[in-house]
Every structure is written in C-alpha cells, then in structure tokens.
Design a protein around this motif. Structure first.
Motif, PDB file in Angstrom:
ATOM      1  N   ASP A   1       0.817  -1.254   0.044  1.00 44.73           N
ATOM      2  CA  ASP A   1      -0.051  -0.182   0.318  1.00 44.73           C
ATOM      3  C   ASP A   1       0.852   1.074  -0.373  1.00 44.73           C
ATOM      4  OD1 ASP A   1       0.833  -0.416   2.395  1.00 44.73           O
ATOM      5  OD2 ASP A   1      -0.346   0.096   3.571  1.00 44.73           O
ATOM      6  N   ARG A   2       2.358   0.865   0.266  1.00 40.65           N
ATOM      7  CA  ARG A   2       3.150   2.713  -0.018  1.00 40.65           C
ATOM      8  C   ARG A   2       3.917   2.400  -1.058  1.00 40.65           C
ATOM      9  NH1 ARG A   2       5.108   1.599   6.344  1.00 40.65           N
ATOM     10  NH2 ARG A   2       2.590   2.326   7.489  1.00 40.65           N
ATOM     11  N   LEU A   3       4.287   0.925  -1.124  1.00 41.18           N
ATOM     12  CA  LEU A   3       5.439   1.240  -2.086  1.00 41.18           C
ATOM     13  C   LEU A   3       5.642   0.260  -2.812  1.00 41.18           C
ATOM     14  CD1 LEU A   3       8.563   2.132  -3.281  1.00 41.18           C
ATOM     15  CD2 LEU A   3       9.356   0.228  -1.766  1.00 41.18           C
ATOM     16  N   SER A   4       5.306   0.744  -4.580  1.00 42.20           N
ATOM     17  CA  SER A   4       5.719  -0.357  -6.004  1.00 42.20           C
ATOM     18  C   SER A   4       7.010  -0.825  -6.780  1.00 42.20           C
ATOM     19  CB  SER A   4       4.433  -0.441  -6.534  1.00 42.20           C
ATOM     20  OG  SER A   4       4.296   0.486  -6.780  1.00 42.20           O
ATOM     21  N   ALA A   5       7.386  -1.423  -7.180  1.00 45.29           N
ATOM     22  CA  ALA A   5       8.558  -1.564  -8.338  1.00 45.29           C
ATOM     23  C   ALA A   5       8.478  -2.811  -8.710  1.00 45.29           C
ATOM     24  CB  ALA A   5       9.619  -0.560  -7.439  1.00 45.29           C
ATOM     25  N   THR A   6       9.274  -2.982 -10.023  1.00 44.62           N
ATOM     26  CA  THR A   6      10.065  -4.143 -10.607  1.00 44.62           C
ATOM     27  C   THR A   6      11.844  -4.296 -10.485  1.00 44.62           C
ATOM     28  OG1 THR A   6       8.498  -3.754 -12.325  1.00 44.62           O
ATOM     29  CG2 THR A   6       9.937  -5.023 -12.712  1.00 44.62           C
ATOM     30  N   ILE A   7      11.611  -5.240  -9.651  1.00 46.59           N
ATOM     31  CA  ILE A   7      12.894  -5.648  -8.699  1.00 46.59           C
ATOM     32  C   ILE A   7      13.763  -6.534  -9.601  1.00 46.59           C
ATOM     33  CG2 ILE A   7      13.928  -6.543  -6.841  1.00 46.59           C
ATOM     34  CD1 ILE A   7      12.593  -4.358  -6.427  1.00 46.59           C
TER      35      ILE A   7
ATOM     36  N   SER B   1       7.208   3.513  -7.437  1.00 50.11           N
ATOM     37  CA  SER B   1       6.378   4.310  -6.943  1.00 50.11           C
ATOM     38  C   SER B   1       5.705   4.478  -5.345  1.00 50.11           C
ATOM     39  CB  SER B   1       5.123   4.305  -7.552  1.00 50.11           C
ATOM     40  OG  SER B   1       5.187   4.026  -8.881  1.00 50.11           O
ATOM     41  N   ALA B   2       5.875   5.410  -5.206  1.00 47.31           N
ATOM     42  CA  ALA B   2       5.641   5.551  -3.979  1.00 47.31           C
ATOM     43  C   ALA B   2       4.841   6.554  -3.223  1.00 47.31           C
ATOM     44  CB  ALA B   2       7.607   6.303  -3.063  1.00 47.31           C
ATOM     45  N   TYR B   3       3.349   5.878  -2.843  1.00 39.08           N
ATOM     46  CA  TYR B   3       2.536   6.358  -2.481  1.00 39.08           C
ATOM     47  C   TYR B   3       1.624   6.551  -4.158  1.00 39.08           C
ATOM     48  CZ  TYR B   3       3.233   6.190   2.253  1.00 39.08           C
ATOM     49  OH  TYR B   3       4.137   5.990   3.866  1.00 39.08           O
ATOM     50  N   GLY B   4       1.959   5.969  -5.189  1.00 34.48           N
ATOM     51  CA  GLY B   4       0.743   6.563  -5.891  1.00 34.48           C
ATOM     52  C   GLY B   4       2.056   7.507  -6.549  1.00 34.48           C
ATOM     53  N   ARG B   5       3.081   7.825  -6.284  1.00 34.00           N
ATOM     54  CA  ARG B   5       3.141   8.901  -7.082  1.00 34.00           C
ATOM     55  C   ARG B   5       5.043   8.107  -7.676  1.00 34.00           C
ATOM     56  NH1 ARG B   5      -0.507  10.908  -6.221  1.00 34.00           N
ATOM     57  NH2 ARG B   5      -0.590  13.203  -5.259  1.00 34.00           N
ATOM     58  N   LYS B   6       4.849   8.459  -9.162  1.00 29.84           N
ATOM     59  CA  LYS B   6       6.490   7.721  -9.349  1.00 29.84           C
ATOM     60  C   LYS B   6       7.842   8.218  -9.672  1.00 29.84           C
ATOM     61  CE  LYS B   6       3.401   5.986 -13.673  1.00 29.84           C
ATOM     62  NZ  LYS B   6       3.502   5.802 -14.959  1.00 29.84           N
ATOM     63  N   ILE B   7       8.677   7.826  -9.256  1.00 35.57           N
ATOM     64  CA  ILE B   7       9.927   8.860  -8.337  1.00 35.57           C
ATOM     65  C   ILE B   7      11.183   7.811  -9.331  1.00 35.57           C
ATOM     66  CG2 ILE B   7       8.678   9.026  -6.476  1.00 35.57           C
ATOM     67  CD1 ILE B   7      10.915   6.835  -5.093  1.00 35.57           C
ATOM     68  N   GLY B   8      10.864   6.788 -10.957  1.00 37.54           N
ATOM     69  CA  GLY B   8      11.866   6.354 -10.955  1.00 37.54           C
ATOM     70  C   GLY B   8      12.417   5.804 -10.833  1.00 37.54           C
TER      71      GLY B   8
END
Length: 830
Positions: free
Chosen positions: A95-101, A126-133
C-alpha cells in the motif's frame, strides 16, 4: 513419471519429469518441471528443478531452481543451504511502495537464519502512487531485517527495516532531483529528508530547496517541514521561504509561506514583498479550499489596491471575487469582478466604470460571461465633451474545456474607424487583431491648439499582438498633407511604420516647392534611433517680440530608450528676422520631461541673415551651439555683423563691423557704427556687456567728445531702440552716469533715460539728459542735468497724482530756487 506433492498448505506442486535412484551409491537424482507453483500468494508459474541428493550417511546434495523470475542454485547439508539468488523482473507492491525488482546476490540458510547480500535495481518505483523513477541498490538481508543503500536520478536513499513489521528508518539525500507529473514539475531540488516508517505511522522531516512549476506559476523555495501520519491521518507544520514567485512575465521576490496540518486540514498564511498578504485553508479530506487576502503594489507600472476571496471544492466548483482600484497610466480604474466555475462551466463578470484624467474621460462597459456566451458592453474615449473613439458593444464565446475565448467583431468609430477582434487561449494568452484607418485631420485637432499644426489624410493601420509578440503597421496609402502656422508652405508626402515586437522601422518623407523633410527610424523594445534631414524648410514665426521668415536646412540624429532622449543636429538657416524687443527671461521650468532631454546642437547661417530692428536693420552670419539638458542648457550664439543701417537723432548710422554674442553665462557686444555730419564722420564703438557697454566716441577728423555729442543730438529726434544709443551716450556725461547708477541701485533697474539738445536764451547750444522713475502708479520723480548755464534747466523734482484729473508737483533748481505746480484737467463751463 508424474508426482503430486502437498506440503502442509504452504505450496502445492505438480511435477513432471524423471527420477533416478542409485541404491548402491545411495543417491537420488530428479530432473523435471514444476507447474503452477505458488508461494505466499506469489505465482511462480512453471519452473524447472534439478535435484541430486544423498541419503544414508550425511544427507546433502545440490539443487538448481529456474523460473521466469527467479534462479536459485546451491548446495545443502541437512537443513543448511549455501548458493546464489537471481531475481529478474519481480513485481513488488504494497500500500506504500511498488516497483519491478532485479537482483543478483548470495543466498544462504544456516542454522535457521535466511540471509542474502547483493546488488540490484528497481524500475518504475512509485511511493504512495507518485512515480519517482528508477534506482540501483545494495541489499543486505537477514531473516526479516534488511539494510539498503539505493541511488536514483538526483537522489540517494539509505536505511534499515524489517519486512514482517513493516518498519523503516532512513534518509533521502537530494541533489538536483527532478520530478514531473501532469502539470506539476519539481526540479533542481537539494536537501535531506529523514524517514521513520512503522506499520501504522510515518514521520517525515527535512529541509529542501528547489523550483516548482505549474500552469505558468514558477516558485523558487527553501522549505523546512515536519510531517506525521498515524492511521492515515496527516499532521505537522511547514515553513517555506519564497525566494522567487513568477507567473508568466510577472515576478515577485522575498516571500514567506507558513502552514500547519491538523485533523486533515491545512491552514496557511503568506506574505510576498509586503505587497501580497493573505491566508487560507485546504481540507485533505475532500480537497476543498478557501483563501483571502490583499494586494497593494505595482504591476507593470500600474498601481493596484485589491482585495480578493477564493473558495472551491476539488473539481466540483471554484468561486471568487476581487474588488479595489488601480491607477493605470494616470487613470483611476475601479475594479469589481467575480467568477464561478462549476461542472466545467465558467461564469464571470467585470463591472463597467468611468474614469477621468484631465480632459480625457474613459467609459468602459460591463463584461459578462455566462454559459459560454461572452458579452462586451463597449467603450469610448472623450476629450472634454467630444468623443474621440468608440468601441461598439459586441458578443463572443468562451470554450471552458479548450480554454479559448473570442470576440470576433468590435466596430471602431471616431478619429479612427475599423474593426477589432479579441482572442484568448491558455497557451498564447490574449491576442488583439485590429485593422482600419486613422483620420489624421481629426486626430491633429488633439494637438492643433498647442502646435497650430494640421495633418490632412488617412493612415491605414494593422495591429496583431499575437500573444506576447506585437506586430504593428502604419501606412499612408494616399498622400498626406502637412500644414502649420510655422510652415511657409504646405508639405505633401507619405509615411510608413512597422514592427514585429523585436525590431521597429519607419520612414516619413514630405516635400513641397523645393523643400523636403525626411526621417528614417529604427529601434527595438529598448532603444529607438532616427536620422532626419531638412532641406529649405520655410519657417514662419510671429509674436509680439519677434517675427521671422527663414529657410532651414540640416541633418540630425535622435536616440532614445523611451525614457531619456538625446538630439544631435547641425542646423543652418537664412532669411529675414524682425525683432521688436528682446523677450524677457522666463522662469526656469522644472518639468521632469525637460530633464530627460539632452541637446547637442550646432547652429549656423548658410547665407547672410538680415535682422530688422525698431531703429533700422543689420545683417551678418550666425554661428553657435546649444548643449546639455533642455531644462538648463549651455549655449553660446554669435552674430557676426557685416553691415546694416540704424537711425538715431534723425541721422543714419552705418554698421561698419562688429558682433553680438549671447550665452548662458554672459552676453557681449562689439559694435562700430558711423554717421556722416557736414564737417566730419562720427564713429561710435560699443564693447562689453550690452546693458552697460563701454563707449568710445570719436570722429574723423578728430573732435572733442562734447562737441561730437552736441552735434549728434542737434538733429533732434530720439535715440531709442534695441540698442538704445541715448542711454549709452548719457554715460559720456560723468555726472549723469554716476547719478543713473545711484538711482538704479536705489530705485531698481526700471529707470528711463533720455538725451536731447537744448538752446539757451542767448542762443547757446547745449545737451540735457533726463532720468525719471515711476515709484508707484501715483508718484514719480525725475532729474534733469543740462550743459546750459541757466539754473532752471538743471533740477530735481517730482509729481503726485491726487485724482484722475488733478496732480501737484514741484522742482528744486540748481540755484536752490523752488517751483510748485498744481495741475487740474477737466471741462469747465465758463
């Protein structure tokens, strides 16, 4: 061989492959595919497994596991394992973080501890739905605890935490970090953010500096903040120093924004340059907001005093109003406007007004926008009570979704006539397109009373602002006639002017009866230069002191930054000038405009200039200069005399030679005139200050000065004029000179001096000089000195006016005898 495994509900395996058992060497080999493998809700799909194990003495072996996202290879001894782990494109999210590892590292399970250490990368973080690269990282993991150091584009994150408890402690270092989402862009961010994350609690505090851009608004800020989130409820406080606030071409500096966050509401206040002050509130629950404040300051040269209020609720509605007044180009303009945005519809109104500056009156009609329909109430400009120009009422449209507006046709009448079109878009701003003609005959009425100049004809114009860029053109399609009371003959010509916002060019060319006047101009938004030339321009001037008819020619150069002006020119003239009297010096005018004009003029005459005076005429050549500020220039003009004829005492005096020089610091005369008497020629030299020149009275053949003076004035008549010879010759009598100077010091400079011949009772020829002064309108005194022996010819006296027809006066003669006279004027019926 097909095998089905079910181990305590952790995972289920469908295996197909081969199994080989060596009972002698006590080992088993397995090679096959595992299908539909799922671990803790992670679907590993199909994987290949290779396994070789020993049994009996010392259980151990090797294993290799290959799937679409994971690769594991290693050796095991009993329950311990040592090997390698490779992760390729594992999609992680919570619910806070998403990424491809992606990850490469060691993997071990020793004495119940699961460990891995290696390097990897995370894509599309993405952190809290905001893309950061994207970022790369080093990971050290043991059981559920981990330490990580990651580096992305403009930022670095480091810290430690646990997976099972969802705890993280760390910091983010920012170095020229940039981030963009839709219309919001953050760039060049530097600073530090400290992070504390628990299962239900998040704390952030830090200090960052950077740029923020959104829909034409640009901010340069230095911010400190402390934010906390508990069970999804956000709180905290922040302070931002606004180093620069820029909206399109408008920029402010030195501002401060403060705010607190409590119970889902953000309360804030702001101050910018002590011009903009306000406060507001934003709800984080439904994103409704309100703000109100005041503006007092200049915007592009206009002073505005405004108060405003704005409120809204997310994308549901926005409602606001603005009131106050503005001083725009000297006009005091009342401002009363409102707007409302609801369900993609914009309604707005701007109240009409009347404002006045001097003789100009501006009426501006109401502007309304309702349901996409735009209504303009028209406008007009009046000079005194006469209407100069009128803009007709017009209808238009506004597309809220496209952010475009248009008023297609506004009729223009008055001193100019044509049509105008107004356009607006969110990308290019306002655009005015207008085309028509300017009636120069009507327009010249605006300046005719001062310059007594008239221009006859029409000037075609085209204006297109094209957003922030100005395209403008003026062109005379037919000849223009130029008339002036100062111009000896009308001039006919043409003119054009065009500009594209960066470069402006223009030309004016008038001719007539051998005369010509040309201007070539070129400039930018910061500077304008113009070259001009004049050829035989007939100038006429006529007032109580001076009349003239001269031809002017020359060339020059004008330079300006639209605030200050510099005029450099060489002018030459010839013709005739009539001088009745020298104009009195005017008081210095201190207008600011005159202080912004610098002159560098050279003046000469290309032919002999003839000047007529009350006592005759003179002619000669002119040469001089005028330099410095227009309000207080330095100047020196020299008129070199080559001839002329003056008349004093009913005699002709010929100008032999000389010059008259006048300047800012002093004036100087150097003049020799001659008159022929029956027996000799009189020569008079005047030198020095024109008001009090030094006089040399001589003759050919030589005579005594008193004899020359007596012979001169025996012709009768007066010796007055611009060069008052009578006053000058009075200085040749020592007593009169001393007395005149004494009276001037005592009574002022308005002393009247006259010289006249006298004949005594015995036939003796003499000279008398009379000095008189009006003390008031009813009291006067006079003094007369005579060269005759008669004591009654030299006296001091005075006269007092009792009424309009009655006066009393008296004299004290040189022998101390006294006379009293009573004068009564009127009609008597005897």
């Amino acid at each position: 061989m097909r095998v089905y495994f079910l181990l305590r509900g952790k995972f289920q395996v469908f295996f197909s492959g081969s199994v080989f058992a060596n009972l002698i060497e006590k080992n088993i080999r397995l090679d096959g595919n595992v299908q539909n493998l799922a671990v803790d809700n992670i679907n590993l799909k199909t994987a290949r497994v290779k396994l070789e194990t020993r049994y009996g003495q010392g259980e151990g072996g090797e294993v290799e596991f290959t799937s679409e996202m994971f690769y594991i290879k290693g050796k095991f001894y009993g329950r311990d394992f040592i090997g390698k782990l490779s992760v390729k494109g594992f999609p992680y999210w919570d619910d806070r973080l998403s990424a491809t590892i992606f990850y490469e590292g060691d993997l071990s399970y020793l004495k119940g501890d699961l460990q891995t250490k290696g390097i990897g990368s995370a894509l599309n973080v993405s952190a809290y739905g905001r893309k950061i690269g994207n970022l790369t990282f080093n990971l050290s993991f043991k059981n559920s605890s981990y330490q990580i150091v990651g580096k992305g584009n403009g930022f670095q994150v480091s810290g430690e935490g646990t997976i099972t408890e969802k705890v993280f402690r760390g910091k983010v270092d920012l170095e020229e970090f940039s981030w963009k989402e839709k219309d919001l862009e953050i760039s060049d961010v530097i600073g530090q953010i400290f992070i504390q994350v628990d299962e239900k609690k998040v704390n952030l505090n830090g200090k960052v500096e950077g740029k923020v851009k959104s829909e034409g608004l640009e901010l340069l800020t230095l911010s400190e903040f402390y934010l906390k989130s508990l069970d999804g409820k956000l709180g905290g406080e922040f302070v931002s120093e606004l180093k620069s606030v820029k909206y399109r071409d408008f920029e402010l500096k030195n501002g401060l924004l403060r705010g607190t966050i409590k119970d889902g509401d953000v309360t804030f206040s702001y101050t910018i340059e002590e011009k903009l002050k306000g406060s507001g509130k934003v709800s984080l629950r439904d994103f409704s907001f309100s703000t109100q404040g005041k503006w007092q300051g200049e915007i592009k040269g206009s002073l505005l005093r405004l108060s405003y209020a704005l409120q809204g609720a997310a994308k549901k509605f926005i409602k606001g109003s603005i009131k106050g007044e503005g001083k725009i180009r000297g006009f005091l303009v009342p401002v009363d406007a409102s707007l409302e945005i609801r369900e993609d519809k914009l309604n707005a109104s701007f109240r009409g007004f009347r404002t006045q500056k001097g003789m100009l009156t501006l009426d501006f009609g109401r502007v309304d926008l309702e349901n996409g329909r735009l209504s303009f109430g028209g406008a007009s400009v009046k000079l005194n009570s006469e209407e100069i120009i009128r803009f007709s009422p017009a209808e238009g449209s506004f597309d809220f979704k496209a952010r475009k507006a248009e008023i297609p046709a506004i009729n223009i009448q008055g001193y100019a006539y044509g049509q105008a079109r107004i356009l607006y878009s969110s990308t290019s701003g306002f655009n005015l397109v207008s085309e028509g003609s300017i009636d120069l005959g009507k327009s010249s009425k605006l300046i005719r009373s001062k310059t007594q100049t008239t221009v006859i004809g029409n000037l075609y114009y085209y204006i297109n602002t094209d957003g922030t860029k100005l395209n403008i053109a003026f062109l005379s399609k037919e000849p223009i006639e130029f008339r002036s009371r100062y111009l000896g003959t009308p001039l006919v010509g043409n003119a054009y002017f065009f500009g594209d916002g960066s470069i402006f060019k223009g030309s004016v060319n008038f001719t007539g009866n051998g005369s010509s006047f040309k201007i070539e101009a070129q400039g930018t938004e910061r500077k304008l230069t113009a070259d001009f030339s004049l050829e035989r321009i007939p100038i006429i001037y006529n007032d109580a002191n001076l009349r003239g008819n001269v031809l002017l020619r020359g060339r020059g150069y004008l330079e300006t930054d639209y605030q200050n002006f510099r005029l450099t020119s060489e002018l030459s003239l010839g013709g005739i000038v009539f001088v009745q009297s020298f104009p009195k010096q005017k008081k210095d005018r201190k207008e600011e405009f005159r202080e912004r004009i610098t002159l560098d003029l050279k003046i000469s005459s290309y032919e002999s200039l003839r000047v007529y005076l009350p006592e005759g005429y003179i002619y000669g050549f002119l040469d001089g200069y005028v330099k410095g500020k227009l309000n207080d220039p330095d100047y020196k003009i020299k008129f070199s005399l080559s001839g002329g004829e003056l008349r004093y005492f009913n005699r002709k005096f010929h100008v032999k030679s000389g010059s008259y020089e006048f300047g800012k610091k002093e004036d100087e005369i150097n003049l020799t005139i001659a008159s022929s008497l029956p027996e000799y020629v009189v020569l008079i030299d005047l030198k020095g200050n024109p008001d009090y020149p030094k006089v040399l009275l001589r003759s050919e053949p030589p005579k005594e000065p008193r004899q020359i003076l007596a012979d001169l004035i025996s012709g009768g008549g007066r010796a007055e004029g611009l060069i008052s010879l009578g006053d000058v010759l009075a200085s040749q009598i020592p007593q009169m000179g001393a007395l005149a100077k004494g009276l001037e010091r005592t009574l002022g400079t308005e002393v009247s001096i006259s010289v006249s011949p006298q004949i005594g009772s015995s036939g003796e020829l003499g000279v008398s000089t009379k000095i008189s002064k009006d003390i008031t309108d009813k009291l006067s005194i006079e003094y007369q000195q005579s060269s005759l022996k008669d004591p009654r010819k030299s006296y001091v006296g005075g006269e007092a006016k009792i009424s309009s027809g009655t006066s009393i006066g008296g004299r004290i003669n040189s022998d101390r005898s006294k006379e009293v006279k009573l004068r009564i004027r009127g009609k008597f019926g005897f």
